[in-house]
Design an enzyme around this catalytic site. Structure first.
Site, PDB file in Angstrom:
ATOM      1  N   ARG A  35      -6.343   5.975  -5.654  1.00 33.56           N
ATOM      2  CA  ARG A  35      -6.410   7.287  -6.291  1.00 33.56           C
ATOM      3  C   ARG A  35      -6.978   7.213  -7.707  1.00 33.56           C
ATOM      4  O   ARG A  35      -7.760   8.073  -8.125  1.00 33.56           O
ATOM      5  CB  ARG A  35      -5.021   7.930  -6.316  1.00 33.56           C
ATOM      6  CG  ARG A  35      -4.997   9.299  -6.995  1.00 33.56           C
ATOM      7  CD  ARG A  35      -3.655   9.964  -6.883  1.00 33.56           C
ATOM      8  NE  ARG A  35      -3.325  10.305  -5.512  1.00 33.56           N
ATOM      9  CZ  ARG A  35      -3.801  11.368  -4.868  1.00 33.56           C
ATOM     10  NH1 ARG A  35      -4.671  12.179  -5.468  1.00 33.56           N
ATOM     11  NH2 ARG A  35      -3.438  11.613  -3.625  1.00 33.56           N
ATOM     12  N   GLY A 136       7.044  -1.531  11.865  1.00 37.31           N
ATOM     13  CA  GLY A 136       7.459  -2.832  12.378  1.00 37.31           C
ATOM     14  C   GLY A 136       7.894  -3.748  11.256  1.00 37.31           C
ATOM     15  O   GLY A 136       7.892  -3.366  10.073  1.00 37.31           O
ATOM     16  N   LYS A 191      16.075   1.883   8.879  1.00 40.85           N
ATOM     17  CA  LYS A 191      16.308   0.473   8.569  1.00 40.85           C
ATOM     18  C   LYS A 191      16.312   0.248   7.061  1.00 40.85           C
ATOM     19  O   LYS A 191      16.955  -0.693   6.572  1.00 40.85           O
ATOM     20  CB  LYS A 191      15.289  -0.415   9.271  1.00 40.85           C
ATOM     21  CG  LYS A 191      13.838  -0.190   8.856  1.00 40.85           C
ATOM     22  CD  LYS A 191      13.427  -1.002   7.646  1.00 40.85           C
ATOM     23  CE  LYS A 191      12.058  -0.587   7.156  1.00 40.85           C
ATOM     24  NZ  LYS A 191      11.630  -1.371   5.975  1.00 40.85           N
TER      25      LYS A 191
END
Length: 328
Positions: A35, A136, A191
């Site tokens: 950015r 993942g 998680k």
């Protein structure tokens, strides 16, 4: 086709490096979008993201750009690799380019939308017809160095999921596909909260038994939440659930685990420009559980401790003092 990676933090940089390893030198480039123009210029010149992924050199086929339109020009899909709080703004900028119906978006943040909803739902609500999520046990520090790993891309659009699989799968990174978009997305969200709990346990020196119990019961809590939101129960035992939980709750690379440890020791959580997603997510999930009558005791304890309402010791006491019950 060119592959835009929108976000030049550690994970975005690692994904760009991994994708470039798969491509022949003469093929279309991987475009890493930053950015801030000054940061993009520095990264393009040095070829090392010293701020977020030190020690990893960008291959020549990675183009660093600061112009969002140039980054996505001619692409089939883009990896959106900014923190969850920045996803709405970035998607709005893409909408402004007139591309929402033609450009697939692959959401790589492990967090929730500002209202506590799913980022995939947010993207579709903004007009994006082709949406996927990547999740993942993937620490940028290891993927960037080419260490073996695996991840999963989930989408209601099987063709998009397979296209992402082809773009990212290398000898060092296995990429699986899944149709359970909700389960894969929310597994990565929860998680982080469980990793904060594991960090609190480490910071309080509660031992291996306590940490193993937290991880195990945390997985069950994750499964209940996923099923309540319409996900497939088995997804929680895959890479985006159990796999990511194990990595994030135990690794020295885990920001969330380290943040929990710092809180337990009474220290300030220094993010240093790197977002600890679980700190924000815990409060959103706790509010959801209260509003919908669901029992998420680990989420509740982490949320209250992170907000400063409970001490870490009080959080542990809330879990250990629950009524006796059968294991489920």
């Amino acid at each position: 086709m060119p592959l835009p990676v929108l976000g030049a933090g550690g994970w975005g940089t690692a994904l760009a490096v991994n994708a470039a390893r798969r491509r022949a030198p003469e093929s279309a480039p991987v475009r890493l979008w930053a950015r801030r123009p000054e940061f993009a210029a520095q990264l393009a010149a040095s070829r090392v993201n010293a701020a977020y992924l030190p020690g990893v050199t960008l291959p020549d086929s990675v183009e660093v750009v600061a112009d969002l339109g140039a980054a996505v020009a001619g692409a089939d899909f883009a990896l959106v690799v900014v923190p969850s709080v920045g996803v709405p703004e970035l998607l709005a900028e893409l909408v402004g380019l007139g591309l929402p119906r033609s450009l697939g978006v692959v959401l790589c943040a492990k967090g929730l939308a500002p209202d506590g909803g799913q980022l995939t739902a947010l993207a579709r609500g903004m007009g994006f017809a082709r949406v996927a999520v990547l999740s993942g046990p993937n620490h940028a520090e290891e993927i960037g160095r080419g260490l073996p790993g695996a991840t999963v891309v989930a989408s209601q659009d099987d063709a998009l999921a397979r296209a992402v699989q082809r773009a990212l799968m290398t000898p060092a990174l296995r990429v699986y596909t899944s149709a359970d978009e909700t389960g894969v997305e929310l597994g990565g969200v929860l998680k982080n909260v469980m990793a904060l709990a594991a960090g609190l346990s480490d910071g309080l020196s509660l031992g291996d038994n306590a940490k193993a119990a937290l991880i195990t019961r945390g997985l069950r809590e994750m499964g209940r939440y996923l099923v309540a939101l319409g996900a497939q129960e088995d997804t929680v035992y895959g890479l985006s659930g159990l796999g990511d939980l194990v990595a994030t709750a135990t690794s020295r690379h885990s920001r969330n685990r380290a943040a929990g440890e710092a809180i337990a020791r009474g220290e300030t959580v220094a993010q240093g420009g790197k977002v600890v997603e679980g700190l924000r997510t815990a409060g959103l999930l706790d509010a959801w559980a209260l509003a919908h009558g669901h029992d998420l005791p680990i989420v509740r304890a982490v949320a209250r401790v992170a907000a400063g309402e409970w001490t870490p010791q009080a959080g542990i006491a809330s879990l250990m003092g629950r009524d006796a019950k059968a294991e489920e």
